[in-house]
Scaffold this motif. Structure first.
Motif, PDB file in Angstrom:
ATOM      1  N   LEU A 176       1.206  -1.572   0.485  1.00  0.00           N
ATOM      2  CA  LEU A 176      -0.050  -0.253   0.353  1.00  0.00           C
ATOM      3  C   LEU A 176       1.080   1.201  -0.336  1.00  0.00           C
ATOM      4  CD1 LEU A 176      -2.541   1.057   0.246  1.00  0.00           C
ATOM      5  CD2 LEU A 176      -2.812   1.345   2.541  1.00  0.00           C
ATOM      6  N   VAL A 177       0.732   1.805  -1.019  1.00  0.00           N
ATOM      7  CA  VAL A 177       1.978   3.140  -0.623  1.00  0.00           C
ATOM      8  C   VAL A 177       0.725   4.237  -1.189  1.00  0.00           C
ATOM      9  CG1 VAL A 177       2.543   4.572  -2.682  1.00  0.00           C
ATOM     10  CG2 VAL A 177       2.738   1.963  -2.971  1.00  0.00           C
ATOM     11  N   LEU A 178       0.806   5.041   0.111  1.00  0.00           N
ATOM     12  CA  LEU A 178      -0.133   6.339   0.339  1.00  0.00           C
ATOM     13  C   LEU A 178       0.335   7.714  -0.218  1.00  0.00           C
ATOM     14  CD1 LEU A 178      -0.604   5.430   4.561  1.00  0.00           C
ATOM     15  CD2 LEU A 178      -1.582   5.124   2.848  1.00  0.00           C
ATOM     16  N   PHE A 179      -0.628   8.363  -0.600  1.00  0.00           N
ATOM     17  CA  PHE A 179      -0.314   9.768  -1.494  1.00  0.00           C
ATOM     18  C   PHE A 179      -0.977  10.660  -0.394  1.00  0.00           C
ATOM     19  CE2 PHE A 179       1.449  12.667  -4.462  1.00  0.00           C
ATOM     20  CZ  PHE A 179       0.490  13.675  -4.392  1.00  0.00           C
ATOM     21  N   ALA A 180       0.064  11.904   0.023  1.00  0.00           N
ATOM     22  CA  ALA A 180      -0.902  12.265   0.762  1.00  0.00           C
ATOM     23  C   ALA A 180      -1.040  13.080   0.194  1.00  0.00           C
ATOM     24  CB  ALA A 180       0.239  12.542   2.240  1.00  0.00           C
ATOM     25  N   GLY A 181      -2.325  14.053  -0.101  1.00  0.00           N
ATOM     26  CA  GLY A 181      -2.572  15.048  -0.394  1.00  0.00           C
ATOM     27  C   GLY A 181      -3.411  15.959  -0.916  1.00  0.00           C
ATOM     28  N   ALA A 182      -4.408  16.820  -1.838  1.00  0.00           N
ATOM     29  CA  ALA A 182      -5.385  17.159  -1.371  1.00  0.00           C
ATOM     30  C   ALA A 182      -6.440  15.727  -2.061  1.00  0.00           C
ATOM     31  CB  ALA A 182      -5.406  18.781  -2.528  1.00  0.00           C
ATOM     32  N   ALA A 183      -6.194  15.822  -2.725  1.00  0.00           N
ATOM     33  CA  ALA A 183      -7.033  14.648  -3.407  1.00  0.00           C
ATOM     34  C   ALA A 183      -7.357  13.303  -1.921  1.00  0.00           C
ATOM     35  CB  ALA A 183      -6.654  13.897  -5.059  1.00  0.00           C
ATOM     36  N   GLY A 184      -6.414  13.577  -1.029  1.00  0.00           N
ATOM     37  CA  GLY A 184      -6.414  11.915  -0.652  1.00  0.00           C
ATOM     38  C   GLY A 184      -5.386  10.914  -1.004  1.00  0.00           C
ATOM     39  N   LEU A 185      -5.789   9.566  -0.255  1.00  0.00           N
ATOM     40  CA  LEU A 185      -5.150   8.261  -0.523  1.00  0.00           C
ATOM     41  C   LEU A 185      -4.965   7.273  -1.611  1.00  0.00           C
ATOM     42  CD1 LEU A 185      -6.097   6.734   2.769  1.00  0.00           C
ATOM     43  CD2 LEU A 185      -4.040   8.009   2.230  1.00  0.00           C
ATOM     44  N   LEU A 186      -4.193   7.082  -2.296  1.00  0.00           N
ATOM     45  CA  LEU A 186      -4.108   6.512  -3.645  1.00  0.00           C
ATOM     46  C   LEU A 186      -3.201   5.120  -3.447  1.00  0.00           C
ATOM     47  CD1 LEU A 186      -3.221   6.121  -7.096  1.00  0.00           C
ATOM     48  CD2 LEU A 186      -1.492   7.398  -6.466  1.00  0.00           C
ATOM     49  N   TRP A 187      -4.140   4.156  -3.669  1.00  0.00           N
ATOM     50  CA  TRP A 187      -3.197   2.527  -3.195  1.00  0.00           C
ATOM     51  C   TRP A 187      -1.980   2.187  -4.467  1.00  0.00           C
ATOM     52  CZ3 TRP A 187      -4.975  -1.266  -0.470  1.00  0.00           C
ATOM     53  CH2 TRP A 187      -4.172  -3.159  -1.184  1.00  0.00           C
ATOM     54  N   VAL A 188      -1.521   1.555  -4.703  1.00  0.00           N
ATOM     55  CA  VAL A 188      -0.828   1.134  -5.794  1.00  0.00           C
ATOM     56  C   VAL A 188       0.047  -0.776  -5.637  1.00  0.00           C
ATOM     57  CG1 VAL A 188       1.578   1.334  -7.303  1.00  0.00           C
ATOM     58  CG2 VAL A 188      -0.077   3.475  -6.422  1.00  0.00           C
ATOM     59  N   PRO A 189      -0.930  -1.305  -6.462  1.00  0.00           N
ATOM     60  CA  PRO A 189      -0.539  -2.961  -5.875  1.00  0.00           C
ATOM     61  C   PRO A 189       1.124  -3.054  -6.630  1.00  0.00           C
ATOM     62  CG  PRO A 189      -1.955  -3.275  -8.080  1.00  0.00           C
ATOM     63  CD  PRO A 189      -2.026  -1.618  -7.223  1.00  0.00           C
ATOM     64  N   ALA A 190       1.961  -3.403  -5.296  1.00  0.00           N
ATOM     65  CA  ALA A 190       2.935  -4.413  -5.703  1.00  0.00           C
ATOM     66  C   ALA A 190       3.334  -5.367  -6.211  1.00  0.00           C
ATOM     67  CB  ALA A 190       3.622  -4.156  -4.718  1.00  0.00           C
ATOM     68  N   ALA A 191       4.090  -5.368  -7.487  1.00  0.00           N
ATOM     69  CA  ALA A 191       4.261  -6.511  -8.373  1.00  0.00           C
ATOM     70  C   ALA A 191       4.199  -7.787  -8.131  1.00  0.00           C
ATOM     71  CB  ALA A 191       6.087  -6.018  -8.902  1.00  0.00           C
ATOM     72  N   GLN A 192       3.726  -8.980  -8.952  1.00  0.00           N
ATOM     73  CA  GLN A 192       3.147  -9.793  -7.405  1.00  0.00           C
ATOM     74  C   GLN A 192       4.217 -10.785  -8.062  1.00  0.00           C
ATOM     75  OE1 GLN A 192       0.908 -10.620  -5.986  1.00  0.00           O
ATOM     76  NE2 GLN A 192       0.432  -8.699  -5.908  1.00  0.00           N
ATOM     77  N   ALA A 193       5.054 -11.595  -7.310  1.00  0.00           N
ATOM     78  CA  ALA A 193       6.488 -12.142  -7.088  1.00  0.00           C
ATOM     79  C   ALA A 193       5.646 -14.183  -6.694  1.00  0.00           C
ATOM     80  CB  ALA A 193       7.550 -11.497  -6.712  1.00  0.00           C
ATOM     81  N   ALA A 194       6.671 -14.796  -7.169  1.00  0.00           N
ATOM     82  CA  ALA A 194       6.035 -16.268  -6.697  1.00  0.00           C
ATOM     83  C   ALA A 194       7.767 -16.956  -6.371  1.00  0.00           C
ATOM     84  CB  ALA A 194       6.460 -16.684  -7.498  1.00  0.00           C
ATOM     85  N   GLU A 195       7.404 -17.640  -5.503  1.00  0.00           N
ATOM     86  CA  GLU A 195       8.918 -18.303  -4.314  1.00  0.00           C
ATOM     87  C   GLU A 195       8.897 -19.265  -4.859  1.00  0.00           C
ATOM     88  OE1 GLU A 195       9.587 -20.117  -0.020  1.00  0.00           O
ATOM     89  OE2 GLU A 195       7.528 -19.939  -0.583  1.00  0.00           O
ATOM     90  N   VAL A 196      10.341 -19.497  -5.588  1.00  0.00           N
ATOM     91  CA  VAL A 196      10.326 -21.076  -5.619  1.00  0.00           C
ATOM     92  C   VAL A 196      10.994 -21.688  -5.426  1.00  0.00           C
ATOM     93  CG1 VAL A 196      11.345 -21.753  -8.416  1.00  0.00           C
ATOM     94  CG2 VAL A 196      10.551 -19.317  -8.453  1.00  0.00           C
ATOM     95  N   LYS A 197      10.407 -23.087  -5.197  1.00  0.00           N
ATOM     96  CA  LYS A 197      10.758 -24.236  -3.990  1.00  0.00           C
ATOM     97  C   LYS A 197      11.727 -25.099  -5.016  1.00  0.00           C
ATOM     98  CE  LYS A 197       6.918 -23.314  -0.638  1.00  0.00           C
ATOM     99  NZ  LYS A 197       7.022 -24.069  -0.012  1.00  0.00           N
TER     100      LYS A 197
END
Length: 186
Positions: free
Chosen positions: A8-29
């Motif tokens: 969750l990336v918070l952007f503090a500004g007049a518009a409020g909060l911005l949610w940016v999903p992170a890239a999905q990575a996978a565990e290799v076993k």
């Protein structure tokens, strides 16, 4: 864990909060541990078996970009009984695995690196085909982890290879428990 949590990336500004999903990575076993592979990489081929000579796990997995197979990542794990008279040289192994065609290269072309806290070797160079090659070799109690990353030199491959390399350097070793010694016959 198959996927990392979104950040969750918070952007503090007049518009409020911005949610940016992170890239999905996978565990290799693998049978000897695991690491995190970058988003967009999937398995192309995977083989695991018990080595008949050593009775230990061995395997190979080949990964590539899901939408573009120009980047190839090979991960090999095996066991070789340590030989004190002829210790395995991880720096030499990284060079030979990373660029087997260039016989002019020596172990000096590799750099020492920690792979999951274990001493190993890393080679980075350019192949005769113009592709970038990054390879790793690390040994832990006789178990070998060998990784080859091969892709075109430019973008977006450089970032993808760097992410995969970072995952390899963070390898979480989980070696199989040694087989119990058999009791002597009386």
């Amino acid at each position: 864990m198959q996927r990392l949590l979104n950040i969750l990336v918070l952007f503090a500004g007049a518009a409020g909060l911005l949610w940016v999903p992170a890239a999905q990575a996978a565990e290799v076993k693998t049978a000897i541990g695991s690491f995190i592979a970058p988003e967009g990489v999937s398995v192309v081929n995977r083989e695991e078996k018990t080595d008949p000579k050593t009775g230990k796990p061995a395997g190979m997995a080949v990964y590539s970009r899901t939408d573009d197979p120009k980047a190839v990542f090979i991960v090999v794990w095996s066991y070789a009984e340590p030989d004190p008279a002829r210790p395995y040289d991880a720096l030499d192994g990284a060079v030979k695995f990373g660029n087997p065609a260039d016989k002019s290269l020596s172990r000096d072309a590799a750099k020492p690196v920690l792979v999951g806290g274990v001493a190993g070797g890393r080679y980075e160079g350019k192949l005769a085909t113009g592709q970038r090659s990054v390879s790793y070799v690390a040994l832990n109690n006789g178990y070998r982890l060998i990784v080859l990353l091969k892709a075109p030199s430019g973008s977006p491959y450089k970032a993808l290879m760097d992410q995969f390399a970072q995952g390899v350097e963070g390898f979480a070793w989980a070696l199989p428990a040694p087989a119990p010694a058999s009791a002597p016959l009386q």
